[in-house]
Motif scaffolding. Structure first.
Motif, mmCIF file in Angstrom:
data_model
loop_
_atom_site.group_PDB
_atom_site.id
_atom_site.type_symbol
_atom_site.label_atom_id
_atom_site.label_comp_id
_atom_site.label_asym_id
_atom_site.label_seq_id
_atom_site.Cartn_x
_atom_site.Cartn_y
_atom_site.Cartn_z
ATOM 1 N N VAL A 1 0.838 -1.205 0.000
ATOM 2 C CA VAL A 1 0.000 0.000 0.000
ATOM 3 C C VAL A 1 0.871 1.253 0.000
ATOM 4 C CG1 VAL A 1 -1.809 1.268 1.214
ATOM 5 C CG2 VAL A 1 -1.836 -1.236 1.211
ATOM 6 N N HIS A 2 0.610 2.111 -0.966
ATOM 7 C CA HIS A 2 1.306 3.396 -1.093
ATOM 8 C C HIS A 2 0.324 4.491 -0.693
ATOM 9 C CE1 HIS A 2 4.765 1.860 -3.656
ATOM 10 N NE2 HIS A 2 3.965 0.808 -3.523
ATOM 11 N N ILE A 3 0.759 5.459 0.093
ATOM 12 C CA ILE A 3 -0.179 6.438 0.628
ATOM 13 C C ILE A 3 0.279 7.879 0.398
ATOM 14 C CG2 ILE A 3 -1.094 4.885 2.381
ATOM 15 C CD1 ILE A 3 0.638 6.338 4.459
ATOM 16 N N TYR A 4 -0.709 8.736 0.356
ATOM 17 C CA TYR A 4 -0.486 10.182 0.375
ATOM 18 C C TYR A 4 -1.618 10.819 1.168
ATOM 19 C CZ TYR A 4 -0.639 15.091 -0.783
ATOM 20 O OH TYR A 4 -0.696 16.456 -0.679
ATOM 21 N N THR A 5 -1.270 11.743 2.038
ATOM 22 C CA THR A 5 -2.247 12.576 2.709
ATOM 23 C C THR A 5 -1.611 13.936 2.918
ATOM 24 O OG1 THR A 5 -3.886 12.604 4.495
ATOM 25 C CG2 THR A 5 -1.629 11.985 5.103
ATOM 26 N N ARG A 6 -2.406 14.955 3.162
ATOM 27 C CA ARG A 6 -1.863 16.314 3.207
ATOM 28 C C ARG A 6 -0.827 16.510 4.303
ATOM 29 N NH1 ARG A 6 -7.357 19.958 2.199
ATOM 30 N NH2 ARG A 6 -7.352 19.794 -0.078
ATOM 31 N N THR A 7 -1.043 15.867 5.442
ATOM 32 C CA THR A 7 -0.122 16.023 6.566
ATOM 33 C C THR A 7 0.548 14.685 6.839
ATOM 34 O OG1 THR A 7 -1.631 17.670 7.509
ATOM 35 C CG2 THR A 7 0.087 16.807 8.951
ATOM 36 N N LYS A 8 1.820 14.582 6.477
ATOM 37 C CA LYS A 8 2.540 13.320 6.595
ATOM 38 C C LYS A 8 2.568 12.821 8.032
ATOM 39 C CE LYS A 8 6.908 11.052 5.397
ATOM 40 N NZ LYS A 8 8.254 11.220 4.805
ATOM 41 N N GLU A 9 2.670 13.743 9.000
ATOM 42 C CA GLU A 9 2.753 13.347 10.402
ATOM 43 C C GLU A 9 1.548 12.529 10.836
ATOM 44 O OE1 GLU A 9 3.318 16.383 9.232
ATOM 45 O OE2 GLU A 9 5.502 16.418 9.499
ATOM 46 N N LYS A 10 0.364 12.835 10.267
ATOM 47 C CA LYS A 10 -0.845 12.116 10.641
ATOM 48 C C LYS A 10 -0.859 10.681 10.108
ATOM 49 C CE LYS A 10 -3.774 16.216 11.177
ATOM 50 N NZ LYS A 10 -5.006 16.919 10.751
ATOM 51 N N ALA A 11 0.056 10.400 9.187
ATOM 52 C CA ALA A 11 0.132 9.050 8.622
ATOM 53 C C ALA A 11 1.246 8.235 9.259
ATOM 54 C CB ALA A 11 0.348 9.128 7.115
ATOM 55 N N ALA A 12 1.816 8.726 10.359
ATOM 56 C CA ALA A 12 2.974 8.070 10.974
ATOM 57 C C ALA A 12 2.690 6.618 11.328
ATOM 58 C CB ALA A 12 3.406 8.849 12.215
ATOM 59 N N GLU A 13 1.516 6.348 11.894
ATOM 60 C CA GLU A 13 1.184 4.976 12.283
ATOM 61 C C GLU A 13 1.169 4.054 11.068
ATOM 62 O OE1 GLU A 13 -2.509 2.340 14.153
ATOM 63 O OE2 GLU A 13 -2.757 4.495 13.807
ATOM 64 N N LEU A 14 0.618 4.532 9.969
ATOM 65 C CA LEU A 14 0.533 3.711 8.761
ATOM 66 C C LEU A 14 1.911 3.451 8.169
ATOM 67 C CD1 LEU A 14 -2.593 5.346 7.066
ATOM 68 C CD2 LEU A 14 -2.507 3.433 8.677
ATOM 69 N N LEU A 15 2.779 4.442 8.234
ATOM 70 C CA LEU A 15 4.140 4.260 7.729
ATOM 71 C C LEU A 15 4.904 3.257 8.582
ATOM 72 C CD1 LEU A 15 4.986 7.983 6.858
ATOM 73 C CD2 LEU A 15 4.271 6.151 5.305
ATOM 74 N N GLU A 16 4.647 3.284 9.882
ATOM 75 C CA GLU A 16 5.286 2.319 10.777
ATOM 76 C C GLU A 16 4.830 0.892 10.475
ATOM 77 O OE1 GLU A 16 4.405 3.602 14.717
ATOM 78 O OE2 GLU A 16 5.694 5.383 14.597
ATOM 79 N N LEU A 17 3.629 0.757 9.946
ATOM 80 C CA LEU A 17 3.106 -0.570 9.592
ATOM 81 C C LEU A 17 3.712 -1.089 8.287
ATOM 82 C CD1 LEU A 17 -0.682 -0.119 10.481
ATOM 83 C CD2 LEU A 17 1.017 -1.462 11.743
ATOM 84 N N GLY A 18 4.376 -0.208 7.551
ATOM 85 C CA GLY A 18 5.029 -0.637 6.319
ATOM 86 C C GLY A 18 4.468 -0.037 5.041
ATOM 87 N N MET A 19 3.531 0.887 5.151
ATOM 88 C CA MET A 19 3.030 1.548 3.943
ATOM 89 C C MET A 19 4.083 2.508 3.404
ATOM 90 S SD MET A 19 -1.006 2.133 4.852
ATOM 91 C CE MET A 19 -1.899 0.891 5.780
ATOM 92 N N VAL A 20 4.002 2.801 2.110
ATOM 93 C CA VAL A 20 5.018 3.581 1.415
ATOM 94 C C VAL A 20 4.505 4.994 1.156
ATOM 95 C CG1 VAL A 20 6.504 3.695 -0.628
ATOM 96 C CG2 VAL A 20 5.815 1.461 0.303
ATOM 97 N N TRP A 21 5.267 5.986 1.583
ATOM 98 C CA TRP A 21 4.852 7.389 1.452
ATOM 99 C C TRP A 21 5.228 7.964 0.087
ATOM 100 C CZ3 TRP A 21 1.846 10.931 3.524
ATOM 101 C CH2 TRP A 21 2.042 12.259 3.167
ATOM 102 N N HIS A 22 4.354 8.847 -0.430
ATOM 103 C CA HIS A 22 4.655 9.636 -1.624
ATOM 104 C C HIS A 22 4.333 11.091 -1.344
ATOM 105 C CE1 HIS A 22 5.482 6.278 -4.400
ATOM 106 N NE2 HIS A 22 4.616 5.623 -3.642
ATOM 107 N N ASP A 23 5.040 11.982 -2.024
ATOM 108 C CA ASP A 23 4.894 13.411 -1.758
ATOM 109 C C ASP A 23 3.761 14.073 -2.520
ATOM 110 O OD1 ASP A 23 6.975 13.665 0.126
ATOM 111 O OD2 ASP A 23 8.473 13.668 -1.474
#
Length: 292
Positions: free
Chosen positions: A33-55
């Motif tokens: 799962v690759h994710i984007y949301t306006r505020t990256k900090e709010k996605a911290a839990e999802l990134l810790e689970l292994g999701m991939v961030w995009h800008d």
């Protein structure tokens, strides 16, 4: 190639109250799962689970075979899909685009047409069930678009919802969601008025709820949101501000069809008072506070 964990990277745009749970279900289903949301900090839990961030949504779209979006307003949907570096301009031909935002039926048709011109498959698939439905993978998903595309994305939708129905062509999912919101709006007035009456009659609200929720007055809102009202918990499963947006879309569509919806008009007026009082970020059941 059919959608599967082995073959498909899934993009998810909008990881708010509902989106975060929905993205987790996809990850637990084996998808990258690759994710984007306006505020990256709010996605911290999802990134810790292994999701991939995009800008940006466009950057995400360029590497994913299926993209799901659930954002705030039609203007957000239009921007992330139709802007020059948005999803449609960045995704590869053959990509499946699933907008689960409650948005404009007319915009859903525009997105479908633009996606088709780019060789992509677009579905409007708004949901009902709020934070509880999202958390339990029990959302009702109302879909508009081509039947072939609908069939292909079933592996993804089935990880997030239980009641998944193709309602018709492009925009039909959004029209069905408007039907859902119209029914909820007047029902919420009834739920809140009933609780106000019970309180002022000196009744025990929990006892009253036990008596009426299994009878003719029963509804999802009564069973799931009235307990929150009784507990004084008005935090959102679904935001007041987003419900006002939905009611505006429905009233605009009704005007285009030449029909009047007085119950919906009243509900929008009452919710407008809540927003004016600074309660736009509370849950829809905060309508109770208009009386209390």
């Amino acid at each position: 190639m059919a959608i599967s964990p082995a073959a498909t990277k899934v993009g998810f745009v909008g990881t708010g109250v509902m989106g975060s749970s929905m993205a987790k279900h996809l990850l637990n289903g084996g998808y990258e799962v690759h994710i984007y949301t306006r505020t990256k900090e709010k996605a911290a839990e999802l990134l810790e689970l292994g999701m991939v961030w995009h800008d940006s949504p466009g950057e995400l779209a360029s590497v994913c075979g299926a993209i799901i979006t659930i954002v705030g307003y039609p203007s957000d949907v239009e921007d992330i899909y139709l802007s020059e570096r948005g999803i449609i301009g960045s995704a590869k031909p053959g990509t499946y685009l699933i907008d689960m935002t409650t948005s404009s039926p007319a915009l859903a048709v525009r997105i479908h047409e633009a996606a088709a011109a780019a060789g992509q498959h677009s579905l409007d698939a708004p949901v009902s069930g709020g934070d509880i439905g999202a958390r339990n993978a029990a959302l009702s998903i109302m879909v508009g678009g081509d039947e072939a595309a609908f069939t292909e994305v079933q592996p993804l939708l089935s990880l997030m919802g239980k009641n998944i129905v193709l309602q018709g062509g492009p925009g039909a999912g959004q029209h069905t969601k408007m039907v859902n919101q119209i029914a909820i709006a007047s029902n919420m007035i009834g739920v809140c008025e009933a609780l106000v009456y019970a309180k002022h009659a000196g009744l025990n609200l929990e006892s009253v709820l036990r008596s009426i929720e299994s009878g003719a007055a029963g509804s999802w809102s009564l069973s799931n949101l009235a307990p929150r009202v009784i507990a004084g918990n008005f935090e959102p499963g679904f935001f007041v501000k987003h419900f006002i947006k939905d009611m505006g879309i429905a009233l605009d569509a009704a005007a285009e069809m030449g029909i009047e919806l007085p119950g919906l008009s009243l509900a929008k007026e009452l919710y407008g008072r809540l927003a004016d009082a600074g309660l736009a970020d509370k849950g829809t059941h905060a309508l109770y506070l208009a009386w209390d």
